[in-house]
Design an enzyme around this catalytic site. Structure first.
Site, mmCIF file in Angstrom:
data_model
loop_
_atom_site.group_PDB
_atom_site.id
_atom_site.type_symbol
_atom_site.label_atom_id
_atom_site.label_comp_id
_atom_site.label_asym_id
_atom_site.label_seq_id
_atom_site.Cartn_x
_atom_site.Cartn_y
_atom_site.Cartn_z
ATOM 1 N N ASN A 105 -3.935 6.104 -1.118
ATOM 2 C CA ASN A 105 -3.566 6.328 0.280
ATOM 3 C C ASN A 105 -3.029 7.731 0.541
ATOM 4 O OD1 ASN A 105 -4.388 4.003 1.580
ATOM 5 N ND2 ASN A 105 -2.674 2.859 0.733
ATOM 6 N N SER A 143 0.823 -1.205 0.000
ATOM 7 C CA SER A 143 0.000 0.000 0.000
ATOM 8 C C SER A 143 0.859 1.258 0.000
ATOM 9 C CB SER A 143 -0.944 -0.006 1.194
ATOM 10 O OG SER A 143 -0.268 -0.400 2.352
ATOM 11 N N HIS A 145 -2.080 -2.731 -6.629
ATOM 12 C CA HIS A 145 -2.641 -2.440 -5.305
ATOM 13 C C HIS A 145 -4.158 -2.639 -5.322
ATOM 14 C CE1 HIS A 145 -3.421 0.723 -1.951
ATOM 15 N NE2 HIS A 145 -3.309 -0.487 -1.441
ATOM 16 N N GLU A 165 -5.105 -0.265 -8.287
ATOM 17 C CA GLU A 165 -4.188 0.832 -8.576
ATOM 18 C C GLU A 165 -2.929 0.198 -9.178
ATOM 19 O OE1 GLU A 165 -3.211 2.933 -4.918
ATOM 20 O OE2 GLU A 165 -3.287 4.842 -5.962
HETATM 21 N N1 CAA Z 1 -16.929 -11.459 -0.063
HETATM 22 C C1 CAA Z 1 -18.249 -11.581 -0.237
HETATM 23 N N2 CAA Z 1 -19.146 -10.810 0.413
HETATM 24 C C2 CAA Z 1 -18.662 -9.892 1.280
HETATM 25 C C3 CAA Z 1 -17.289 -9.710 1.508
HETATM 26 C C4 CAA Z 1 -16.397 -10.548 0.794
HETATM 27 N N3 CAA Z 1 -15.083 -10.475 0.942
HETATM 28 N N4 CAA Z 1 -17.118 -8.730 2.421
HETATM 29 C C5 CAA Z 1 -18.340 -8.286 2.760
HETATM 30 N N5 CAA Z 1 -19.263 -8.983 2.069
HETATM 31 C C6 CAA Z 1 -20.699 -8.872 2.117
HETATM 32 C C7 CAA Z 1 -21.194 -8.749 3.519
HETATM 33 O O1 CAA Z 1 -21.174 -10.011 4.150
HETATM 34 C C8 CAA Z 1 -22.590 -8.233 3.293
HETATM 35 O O2 CAA Z 1 -23.451 -9.313 3.003
HETATM 36 P P1 CAA Z 1 -25.003 -9.286 3.488
HETATM 37 O O3 CAA Z 1 -25.636 -8.191 2.701
HETATM 38 O O4 CAA Z 1 -25.489 -10.643 3.086
HETATM 39 O O5 CAA Z 1 -24.981 -9.061 4.958
HETATM 40 C C9 CAA Z 1 -22.427 -7.397 2.033
HETATM 41 O O6 CAA Z 1 -21.139 -7.705 1.492
HETATM 42 C C10 CAA Z 1 -22.532 -5.946 2.257
HETATM 43 O O7 CAA Z 1 -21.852 -5.619 3.417
HETATM 44 P P2 CAA Z 1 -22.473 -4.724 4.534
HETATM 45 O O8 CAA Z 1 -23.947 -4.760 4.507
HETATM 46 O O9 CAA Z 1 -21.752 -5.042 5.800
HETATM 47 O O10 CAA Z 1 -22.015 -3.275 4.243
HETATM 48 P P3 CAA Z 1 -21.945 -2.431 2.938
HETATM 49 O O11 CAA Z 1 -23.138 -2.531 2.096
HETATM 50 O O12 CAA Z 1 -21.525 -1.136 3.464
HETATM 51 O O13 CAA Z 1 -20.754 -3.009 2.074
HETATM 52 C C11 CAA Z 1 -18.408 -2.597 1.943
HETATM 53 C C12 CAA Z 1 -19.530 -3.345 2.624
HETATM 54 C C13 CAA Z 1 -18.299 -2.993 0.478
HETATM 55 C C14 CAA Z 1 -17.128 -3.012 2.676
HETATM 56 C C15 CAA Z 1 -18.690 -1.051 2.038
HETATM 57 O O14 CAA Z 1 -18.942 -0.704 3.356
HETATM 58 C C16 CAA Z 1 -17.531 -0.248 1.549
HETATM 59 O O15 CAA Z 1 -17.355 -0.045 0.365
HETATM 60 N N6 CAA Z 1 -16.718 0.289 2.498
HETATM 61 C C17 CAA Z 1 -15.522 1.031 2.166
HETATM 62 C C18 CAA Z 1 -14.427 0.076 1.844
HETATM 63 C C19 CAA Z 1 -13.189 0.776 1.396
HETATM 64 O O16 CAA Z 1 -13.101 1.990 1.311
HETATM 65 N N7 CAA Z 1 -12.173 -0.032 1.100
HETATM 66 C C20 CAA Z 1 -10.894 0.476 0.681
HETATM 67 C C21 CAA Z 1 -10.038 0.662 1.873
HETATM 68 S S1 CAA Z 1 -8.480 1.315 1.430
HETATM 69 C C22 CAA Z 1 -7.612 -0.017 0.914
HETATM 70 O O17 CAA Z 1 -8.038 -1.153 0.905
HETATM 71 C C23 CAA Z 1 -6.251 0.303 0.480
HETATM 72 C C24 CAA Z 1 -5.197 0.367 1.490
HETATM 73 O O18 CAA Z 1 -4.051 0.244 1.118
HETATM 74 C C25 CAA Z 1 -5.455 0.642 2.918
#
Ligand code: CAA
Length: 286
Positions: free
Chosen positions: A194, A123, A144, A156
């Site tokens: 990031n 990252s 990434h 990315e």
């Molecule tokens: N595989 C399959 N299904 C998954 C899953 C996976 N790996 N992870 C979550 N789900 C499912 C959940 O179980 C949930 O299922 P149900 O509807 O049956 O309960 C569904 O996806 C939706 O999840 P939630 O209802 O909990 O919440 P949501 O609608 O908000 O979606 C999310 C979840 C996609 C994570 C959303 O909250 C989101 O986009 N959050 C932001 C994530 C983000 O910004 N990620 C990037 C971080 S930065 C990075 O990764 C880079 C770095 O270097 C740090």
């Protein structure tokens, strides 16, 4: 369905959340995929995580049951890097520690065939520096993925200074073949995502530290006020506070600019072992 844009076999090193997610996406899209981790427990966790995720995606109709079976059939697990010798690409997704990553890439450089592209899911560690530890910096690149990999659309793509245009093009094509969208970034600290995301998270910690608002109000403000799926503090717990802290330190050191200095409150949480969801305690309790 086998192969994507000339790639038949993908190796993934590291069976944590990111590595397992990358392996799942490779296998679902038709690549023979080998997931390597030295820790047998981690392999078991990755196996059940992948099975659970595929099951969920199939139950929602996002993938067919046939795709689920193909994906499961495409993945094998190993504890030995030598099993990656015939791969066309190896993606590293191990701990964010430059020394350990460098040693891994030196081994992969010896084991894999000369045409194999080596990619890092780092990252924030400079791609150019990791590439320089190998004999093939032209075939080395940053790839990434975002967490959770099976759901997040972006990859990315970060060429290092010596990465060939051919390698970059092949990885952009591969990422599209994996069902992702790409954004290309030059190899500067934090790349794009990031560099912009972490200062927002850091500012949320500073606002919390200064008593501007409660954690809930900060998250609600940003979630509903700027249409983000999660508020910045919830997202930080999701990413891992230790990871956020490590990325901010790389930004701070790499840019030499005090505006990237990690928030003292974030540092304190990490020192307490409050890493977020994975340790059941971060800004929130889980
Ligand atoms: N595989 C399959 N299904 C998954 C899953 C996976 N790996 N992870 C979550 N789900 C499912 C959940 O179980 C949930 O299922 P149900 O509807 O049956 O309960 C569904 O996806 C939706 O999840 P939630 O209802 O909990 O919440 P949501 O609608 O908000 O979606 C999310 C979840 C996609 C994570 C959303 O909250 C989101 O986009 N959050 C932001 C994530 C983000 O910004 N990620 C990037 C971080 S930065 C990075 O990764 C880079 C770095 O270097 C740090």
């Amino acid at each position: 369905m086998t192969g994507i844009s000339g790639f038949q076999c993908a190796g993934i090193v590291g069976g944590g959340q990111m590595g397992a997610g990358i392996a799942q996406v490779c296998a679902t899209n038709g690549l023979k995929t080998i997931l390597v981790d030295i820790n047998p427990k981690q392999i078991e966790t990755a196996k059940s995580g992948i099975a659970g995720s595929l099951e969920k995606l199939a139950s929602k109709g996002i993938i067919t049951t046939e795709q689920k079976s193909i994906a499961l059939g495409n993945i094998t697990y190993a504890s030995d890097l030598n099993s990656l010798k015939d791969c066309d690409i190896v993606v590293e997704a191990i701990i964010e520690n430059e020394r350990i990553k460098t040693e891994l890439f030196q081994s992969l450089d010896k084991i894999t065939k000369q045409s194999c592209i080596l990619a890092s899911n780092t990252s924030s560690i400079p791609i150019t520096r990791l590439a320089a530890a190998t004999s093939r910096p032209d075939k080395f690149i940053g790839m990434h993925f975002m967490n959770p990999v099976p759901l997040m659309k972006l990859v990315e793509v970060i060429p290092g200074i010596a990465t060939s245009e051919d390698t970059t093009k092949r990885i952009l094509d591969l990422s599209i073949g994996l069902g992702k969208e790409t954004s290309r970034s030059a190899d500067y600290p934090g790349f794009v995502v990031n560099r912009i995301l972490m200062p927002m998270i850091n500012e949320a910690f500073n606002a919390l530290m200064e008593g501007v608002a409660s954690a809930e109000d900060i998250d609600k403000g940003m979630k509903l006020g700027t249409n983000q799926p999660m508020g910045p503090l919830t997202l930080a717990d999701f990413i891992g506070l230790d990871t956020c802290y490590a990325i901010l330190k790389v930004l701070h050191e790499g840019m030499g600019d005090p505006r990237y200095a990690p928030s003292p409150l974030l540092a304190k949480y990490v020192e307490a072992g409050w890493y977020g969801r994975k340790s059941k305690r971060g800004v929130y309790k889980y």
